[in-house]
Enzyme design. Structure first.
Site, PDB file in Angstrom:
ATOM      1  N   ASN A  13      30.373  37.786  38.802  1.00  0.00           N
ATOM      2  CA  ASN A  13      30.924  37.808  37.446  1.00  0.00           C
ATOM      3  C   ASN A  13      30.217  36.763  36.566  1.00  0.00           C
ATOM      4  O   ASN A  13      30.439  35.563  36.693  1.00  0.00           O
ATOM      5  CB  ASN A  13      32.439  37.523  37.553  1.00  0.00           C
ATOM      6  CG  ASN A  13      33.149  37.610  36.215  1.00  0.00           C
ATOM      7  OD1 ASN A  13      32.567  37.308  35.178  1.00  0.00           O
ATOM      8  ND2 ASN A  13      34.400  38.014  36.256  1.00  0.00           N
ATOM      9  N   ASP A  73      39.512  32.929  43.619  1.00  0.00           N
ATOM     10  CA  ASP A  73      40.327  34.134  43.699  1.00  0.00           C
ATOM     11  C   ASP A  73      41.537  33.908  42.815  1.00  0.00           C
ATOM     12  O   ASP A  73      42.048  32.788  42.730  1.00  0.00           O
ATOM     13  CB  ASP A  73      40.756  34.416  45.145  1.00  0.00           C
ATOM     14  CG  ASP A  73      41.206  35.858  45.300  1.00  0.00           C
ATOM     15  OD1 ASP A  73      40.530  36.754  44.773  1.00  0.00           O
ATOM     16  OD2 ASP A  73      42.240  36.099  45.933  1.00  0.00           O
TER      17      ASP A  73
HETATM   18  P1  IMP Z   1      39.609  38.110  40.423  1.00  0.00           P
HETATM   19  O1  IMP Z   1      39.922  36.677  40.607  1.00  0.00           O
HETATM   20  O2  IMP Z   1      38.419  38.317  39.520  1.00  0.00           O
HETATM   21  O3  IMP Z   1      39.499  38.842  41.734  1.00  0.00           O
HETATM   22  O4  IMP Z   1      40.827  38.745  39.607  1.00  0.00           O
HETATM   23  C1  IMP Z   1      41.911  39.352  40.211  1.00  0.00           C
HETATM   24  C2  IMP Z   1      42.705  40.167  39.210  1.00  0.00           C
HETATM   25  O5  IMP Z   1      43.816  39.390  38.755  1.00  0.00           O
HETATM   26  C3  IMP Z   1      41.969  40.598  37.955  1.00  0.00           C
HETATM   27  O6  IMP Z   1      41.283  41.802  38.141  1.00  0.00           O
HETATM   28  C4  IMP Z   1      43.116  40.750  36.974  1.00  0.00           C
HETATM   29  O7  IMP Z   1      43.768  41.980  37.170  1.00  0.00           O
HETATM   30  C5  IMP Z   1      44.057  39.643  37.407  1.00  0.00           C
HETATM   31  N1  IMP Z   1      43.746  38.414  36.650  1.00  0.00           N
HETATM   32  C6  IMP Z   1      43.232  37.252  37.134  1.00  0.00           C
HETATM   33  N2  IMP Z   1      43.089  36.341  36.162  1.00  0.00           N
HETATM   34  C7  IMP Z   1      43.516  36.954  35.038  1.00  0.00           C
HETATM   35  C8  IMP Z   1      43.585  36.524  33.673  1.00  0.00           C
HETATM   36  O8  IMP Z   1      43.200  35.415  33.289  1.00  0.00           O
HETATM   37  N3  IMP Z   1      44.086  37.429  32.814  1.00  0.00           N
HETATM   38  C9  IMP Z   1      44.505  38.680  33.168  1.00  0.00           C
HETATM   39  N4  IMP Z   1      44.433  39.136  34.399  1.00  0.00           N
HETATM   40  C10 IMP Z   1      43.944  38.278  35.351  1.00  0.00           C
END
Ligand code: IMP
Length: 207
Positions: A13, A73
């Site tokens: 990302n 995460d």
């Molecule tokens: P990851 O940490 O990129 O795997 O995010 C996990 C999931 O949690 C994301 O795809 C969102 O659905 C949700 N998420 C995590 N952080 C945020 C945020 O700051 N805003 C909204 N959704 C979030």
């Protein structure tokens, strides 16, 4: 001239990498991502907690490159749903992941439920080789809020349009990026990490 250190961020990302690069630049720490490293490293998330998943990603990458790695995460925990969607936040409504379907499912699950309390959680895992093996540390940040009954705002991503922050009176999707970054779960976890590397963690970068 002070020697600069490099931290490899275990993410694909680019947005997260930019955020971290800005936060760490004042400390003489350069940030690279998996895009800067040769070879494909597959990241898996098989754990039941954010901490397990962040550590799993950091360990996988650190074992492959043998230098300091930071993984993260994050997700949403809804009180009335027993902490769901939790580690399944990204794929709550199935795969491929889709923010609109995830939000629709969340609203359906909370239909008729008055307790709308929720929180975002972010866990960062730092793993680095040292003389006796590996240094491992985790840092977490949280943001408390409430899930609305309809989306508000167009900024941000994921569950932001449904996540109302009572102390501010707006959803995360109604905040400018810098306003969200000042209070977010991710920013708080980064702050804890930065406080550590400014102090005792500084040695973890000595090469
Ligand atoms: P990851 O940490 O990129 O795997 O995010 C996990 C999931 O949690 C994301 O795809 C969102 O659905 C949700 N998420 C995590 N952080 C945020 C945020 O700051 N805003 C909204 N959704 C979030």
């Amino acid at each position: 001239m002070e020697k600069r250190s490099t931290l490899l961020l275990a993410t694909h990302n680019a947005h997260k990498a930019e955020e971290l690069r800005a936060l760490l630049a004042p400390y003489g720490i350069d940030v690279e991502t998996l895009a800067d490293v040769d070879g494909a490293i597959a990241l898996t998330e098989r754990g039941k907690t954010f901490q397990d998943n962040a550590l799993e990603k950091a360990r996988t990458v650190a074992a492959a490159v043998h230098r300091p790695v930071l993984a993260d995460d994050s997700g949403l925990e809804v009180f009335a749903l027993g902490g769901a969607p939790g580690v399944y936040s990204a794929r709550y409504a199935g795969e491929p992941t889709d923010d609109a379907r995830n939000n629709a499912k969340l609203l359906a699950e909370l239909d008729g439920i008055r307790d709308r309390r929720a929180r975002f959680v972010s866990v960062l895992a730092f793993v680095a080789p040292n003389a006796s093996g590996w240094v491992e540390r985790t840092f977490s940040g949280e943001l408390e809020g409430e899930i609305l009954t309809a989306p508000r705002g167009t900024n941000g991503f994921g569950y932001d349009p449904l996540f109302f922050v009572p102390t501010i009176g707006r959803t995360l999707a109604e905040l400018a990026p810098e306003e969200k970054n000042a209070i977010s779960h991710r920013a708080r976890a980064f702050e804890a990490f930065v406080a550590w590397i400014e102090g005792e963690g500084r040695a973890a970068f000595a090469r």
